[in-house]
Design a protein around this motif. Structure first.
Motif, mmCIF file in Angstrom:
data_model
loop_
_atom_site.group_PDB
_atom_site.id
_atom_site.type_symbol
_atom_site.label_atom_id
_atom_site.label_comp_id
_atom_site.label_asym_id
_atom_site.label_seq_id
_atom_site.Cartn_x
_atom_site.Cartn_y
_atom_site.Cartn_z
ATOM 1 N N LEU A 112 11.568 0.057 5.969
ATOM 2 C CA LEU A 112 11.169 1.456 6.127
ATOM 3 C C LEU A 112 12.232 2.237 6.889
ATOM 4 C CD1 LEU A 112 7.366 1.051 6.972
ATOM 5 C CD2 LEU A 112 8.377 1.831 4.825
ATOM 6 N N PHE A 113 12.757 1.648 7.958
ATOM 7 C CA PHE A 113 13.825 2.301 8.720
ATOM 8 C C PHE A 113 15.091 2.429 7.873
ATOM 9 C CE2 PHE A 113 12.710 1.685 13.495
ATOM 10 C CZ PHE A 113 11.490 2.308 13.271
ATOM 11 N N PRO A 171 0.821 -1.226 0.000
ATOM 12 C CA PRO A 171 0.000 0.000 0.000
ATOM 13 C C PRO A 171 0.850 1.270 0.000
ATOM 14 C CG PRO A 171 -0.844 -1.590 1.588
ATOM 15 C CD PRO A 171 0.476 -2.105 1.139
ATOM 16 N N LEU A 172 1.979 1.238 0.705
ATOM 17 C CA LEU A 172 2.860 2.404 0.722
ATOM 18 C C LEU A 172 3.515 2.606 -0.641
ATOM 19 C CD1 LEU A 172 4.617 1.809 4.175
ATOM 20 C CD2 LEU A 172 2.683 3.326 3.674
ATOM 21 N N ALA A 173 3.870 1.495 -1.284
ATOM 22 C CA ALA A 173 4.524 1.574 -2.594
ATOM 23 C C ALA A 173 3.575 2.119 -3.657
ATOM 24 C CB ALA A 173 5.039 0.200 -2.995
ATOM 25 N N PRO A 199 12.897 3.094 -7.885
ATOM 26 C CA PRO A 199 12.613 3.521 -6.509
ATOM 27 C C PRO A 199 12.656 2.345 -5.546
ATOM 28 C CG PRO A 199 10.633 3.627 -7.887
ATOM 29 C CD PRO A 199 11.783 3.399 -8.799
ATOM 30 N N ALA A 200 13.319 2.541 -4.398
ATOM 31 C CA ALA A 200 13.630 1.440 -3.484
ATOM 32 C C ALA A 200 12.393 0.794 -2.859
ATOM 33 C CB ALA A 200 14.566 1.938 -2.386
ATOM 34 N N CYS A 258 9.462 -7.283 -4.902
ATOM 35 C CA CYS A 258 10.291 -8.458 -4.613
ATOM 36 C C CYS A 258 9.653 -9.341 -3.544
ATOM 37 C CB CYS A 258 11.681 -8.021 -4.165
ATOM 38 S SG CYS A 258 12.704 -7.316 -5.468
ATOM 39 N N LEU A 259 9.140 -8.734 -2.492
ATOM 40 C CA LEU A 259 8.488 -9.498 -1.426
ATOM 41 C C LEU A 259 7.223 -10.175 -1.937
ATOM 42 C CD1 LEU A 259 8.883 -7.040 1.598
ATOM 43 C CD2 LEU A 259 10.087 -9.201 1.250
#
Length: 289
Positions: free
Chosen positions: A225-226, A50-52, A175-176, A183-184
């Motif tokens: 995220l960190f 969702p963040l991506a 973008p990372a 990938c996940l």
């Protein structure tokens, strides 16, 4: 480095130092290797996707799918399964210490693929010292009851050394966060059927369930995220220094929480590997290792 940078650095040192403990708890609790990998990747993808999507549709995927699959294979698909399989026989401490050789192996791999970067005498010394440390650590296991597990972890270390090279050369403009989410998701899809076929007959204990959730949410989703926040704060090279701290965290966690034994030879080997890593990567961007 700012206070926020130090806090993120400390968090990453711990978060990516405890997966070995959680994997050990899961496999000793009867969870299959595919189930361990599926739980970790599926939970991570569930949080990061969702963040991506805020970055918009992954239009970059059409031109980068081949290196993305290769990166996934070397960073997640192969290594996370091999780690879980190896920890059926090895302690989490031993596993974490063997993984500490990744920066050294990264230098070796770079040379083998034709990296034009010259190695100074200091870096050659670091390679030698580090490889002696790996030998001291791995040799007893190779001649004992767990040679397969030792080889599996060393293969993981090689994979972890190759994956960043793929990312630096083929995925540098991707973008990372979206890349990680894809990938996940790919890994979760690959392991979904094997995980279903090896689903435990009994409900796992609270400790095992907590370990699986921790792997997915803490050591994967929150960790990435960190990690991205740390890179934005201090830059890639300085951010990657925490990889030198992770093995020590893995040992402390294994000894204190699982009652694992830390022998004098293991401590000496870790010292050699750590010194070798520092010397072998001196003057070189750690993101390439």
């Amino acid at each position: 480095m700012t206070r926020r940078g130090w806090l993120l650095f400390a968090a990453m040192s711990v978060i990516w130092g405890v997966p070995y403990l959680m994997i050990k708890v899961a496999v000793d609790g009867g969870i299959s290797v595919p189930m361990v990998v599926f739980a970790r990747t599926a939970l991570g993808a569930l949080v990061l996707l969702p963040l991506a999507l805020r970055h918009g549709p992954p239009v970059w995927l059409r031109d980068h799918w081949k290196p993305l699959v290769a990166f996934s294979a070397f960073e997640i698909l192969g290594p996370w399964a091999l780690l879980a399989r190896a920890e059926q026989d090895l302690s989490s401490s031993m596993t974490g210490l063997l993984i500490a050789a990744v920066p050294i192996i990264g230098v070796v791999v770079s040379r083998l693929i034709g990296d034009d970067e010259r190695l100074s005498p200091t870096r050659w010394l670091g390679l030698g010292v580090g490889l002696v440390g790996v030998t001291v650590l791995a040799l007893p296991g190779l001649g004992g009851d767990s040679p397969r597990a030792i080889v599996e972890v060393l293969v993981v270390a090689v994979c972890y050394a190759i994956a960043p090279l793929i990312m630096a050369r083929k995925l540098n403009d991707v973008p990372a966060l979206p890349m990680t989410a894809v990938c996940l998701s790919l890994a979760a899809a690959v392991y979904a059927i094997p995980a279903a076929l090896t689903w435990p007959d009994e409900v796992p204990s609270l400790e095992v369930t907590a370990s699986l959730i921790g792997l997915g949410l803490l050591c994967t989703a929150l960790a990435f995220l960190f990690f991205f926040a740390l890179i934005r704060e201090v830059g890639t090279s300085r951010a990657m220094v925490f990889t030198y701290v992770n093995p020590a965290v893995a040992v402390v966690a294994g000894v204190l929480l699982l009652g694992e034994t830390l022998t004098a030879s293991m401590a000496a080997a870790f010292g050699l590997i750590l010194c070798g890593c520092v010397l072998a990567t001196s003057g070189r961007r750690l993101s390439e290792a």
